[in-house]
Scaffold this active site. Structure first.
Site, PDB file in Angstrom:
ATOM      1  N   LYS A  37      26.773  48.171  74.655  1.00  0.00           N
ATOM      2  CA  LYS A  37      27.605  47.633  73.578  1.00  0.00           C
ATOM      3  C   LYS A  37      26.941  47.914  72.233  1.00  0.00           C
ATOM      4  O   LYS A  37      25.754  48.258  72.167  1.00  0.00           O
ATOM      5  CB  LYS A  37      27.806  46.128  73.766  1.00  0.00           C
ATOM      6  CG  LYS A  37      26.518  45.315  73.712  1.00  0.00           C
ATOM      7  CD  LYS A  37      26.778  43.831  73.950  1.00  0.00           C
ATOM      8  CE  LYS A  37      25.460  43.053  73.894  1.00  0.00           C
ATOM      9  NZ  LYS A  37      25.682  41.600  74.017  1.00  0.00           N
ATOM     10  N   TYR A 267      13.846  44.573  42.565  1.00  0.00           N
ATOM     11  CA  TYR A 267      14.643  43.502  41.984  1.00  0.00           C
ATOM     12  C   TYR A 267      13.935  42.155  42.055  1.00  0.00           C
ATOM     13  O   TYR A 267      13.345  41.804  43.067  1.00  0.00           O
ATOM     14  CB  TYR A 267      15.989  43.397  42.703  1.00  0.00           C
ATOM     15  CG  TYR A 267      16.884  44.587  42.502  1.00  0.00           C
ATOM     16  CD1 TYR A 267      17.331  44.947  41.230  1.00  0.00           C
ATOM     17  CD2 TYR A 267      17.296  45.351  43.585  1.00  0.00           C
ATOM     18  CE1 TYR A 267      18.156  46.039  41.049  1.00  0.00           C
ATOM     19  CE2 TYR A 267      18.136  46.450  43.416  1.00  0.00           C
ATOM     20  CZ  TYR A 267      18.553  46.790  42.136  1.00  0.00           C
ATOM     21  OH  TYR A 267      19.371  47.872  41.960  1.00  0.00           O
TER      22      TYR A 267
END
Length: 389
Positions: A37, A267
């Site tokens: 999956k 940042y």
């Protein structure tokens, strides 16, 4: 000579095969389902499924029918189970493609309708909630579900071939809840068999239970994380179980520059240099799947590990290379984020306060997957060259 590249996730298919063989030997005579999956936990569902089948798994598992249909379209014809559905799941296509379907309750009438439309009986695995609290029929509703399933089975619309559940805390072997879940599952198996269903498979063991609870193996186990060579236990290395991590994430150092003391980095300027130093720019960020909060995570360049400094940005992050380097020696050098000749992915998970499952699964499609056949680094084959279609 290999083709030029900027960033890539190398997937070693020989590691996948090794991991399958380790587990098939461990759980025999039980069979193994390879869970692919989420695009094979980020490794590539088709290529992983094919390698796993070559190594001896008997089943393939997916969450969604659409994932299973994509594998069928590429030629995977092994027994295949999908278990997480919505009202818009293409059940008719699933039945037509001979995909086994997990059923928790409400899906039963939709699957029966699809079987009637396709004039083909569906194959059903009943999903039980033995304590996880997600999908699955509650045990007190099981008699009603069995009655409904038998009605449809007698009409020739479906056949109940399996029963399964999922363990909640098998990655913490000391927890008592696993014993309780296994006891509930055993009781449910008895109830289903006494109701007259002839089961082919019974399965509850995930990777941690495969490795720590042989009493959970029954006749089928679901190999997820271990297929990719990662350990589900915080204090155990994959090598302790003979597993080899399959993915290596790497890129090239994009820039090297000299900065002075107190230079802010990225940042928020949450990190400032403590002295004159060189900063290396790593062109991978959270758009590529790196966790934004994984400040301090390791990056390996020229065999030395450098921690990420400052916040990880969308496309890039920064490492502090120190003051005593030759910048020309680092510019363009291979920077390994995790995997072979680098830190294990679990160190990135620890830096981000998450689990190794998440880190490999979230590596985005922007990072090309390159598949290795044979020994690590010997032979490269990208997916576009061999789709299997």
């Amino acid at each position: 000579m290999s083709a030029p590249w900027e960033r890539r996730a190398l997937v070693d298919l020989s590691a996948i095969r090794n991991n399958v063989r380790q587990v098939t030997d461990l759980v025999a005579p039980a069979k193994v389902m390879a869970v692919v999956k989420a695009d094979g936990y980020g490794h590539g569902a088709y290529r992983v499924a094919r390698a796993a089948l070559e190594a001896g798994v008997s089943w393939i598992g997916c969450a969604h029918v659409t994932e299973a249909l994509a594998l069928r379209a590429k030629g995977i014809d092994a027994p295949l189970l999908a278990w997480l559905h919505t009202a818009d799941t293409p059940f008719d296509q699933a039945v037509d493609a001979n995909i086994d379907l997990g059923v928790s309750g409400w899906e039963l009438e939709h699957i029966a309708a699809a079987a009637r439309k396709m004039e083909t009986p569906a194959r059903i695995h009943l999903k039980l909630d033995t304590g996880l609290g997600r999908n699955g029929a509650m045990l007190d509703t099981l008699p009603t579900l069995l009655e409904q399933a038998m009605t449809y089975q007698n009409e020739g619309l479906l056949r109940v071939v399996g029963i399964f559940s999922h363990l909640a805390v098998a990655d913490e072997p000391q927890r008592h809840e696993t014993d309780e879940q296994l006891a509930a599952f055993d009781a449910a198996i008895t109830q289903v068999e006494q109701a007259g269903f002839d089961l082919e498979v019974r399965h509850i063991a995930n990777t941690p239970a495969i490795l720590s609870r042989p009493d959970s193996h029954h006749d089928l186990v679901r190999l997820g994380l271990g297929l990719y060579g990662l350990s589900p236990f915080q204090d155990e290395e994959p090598s302790n179980f003979g597993l080899r991590p399959a993915m290596t994430l790497e890129t090239r150092v994009a820039n090297v520059k000299k900065v002075q003391k107190d230079q802010g980095v990225s940042y928020g300027l949450n990190y400032r240099t403590t002295g004159e130093t060189y900063l290396g720019l790593i062109p991978l960020g959270y758009a590529d799947g790196l966790p934004r909060i994984a400040t301090g995570a390791p990056v390996n360049i020229h065999g030395i590990t450098y921690p990420v400094r400052g916040r990880i940005a969308m496309d890039q992050c920064v490492v502090d290379l120190g003051p005593d380097i030759d910048p020309e020696h680092f510019l363009g050098a291979t920077a390994r984020v995790f995997g072979e000749s680098a830190a294990p992915v679990t160190e990135w998970a620890n830096a981000a306060g998450t689990i190794n499952y998440e880190v490999v699964t979230r590596i985005s499609p922007r990072v090309p997957r390159i598949y290795l056949e044979g020994s690590w680094g010997e032979s490269y084959l990208d997916e576009e060259e061999d789709t299997g279609a």
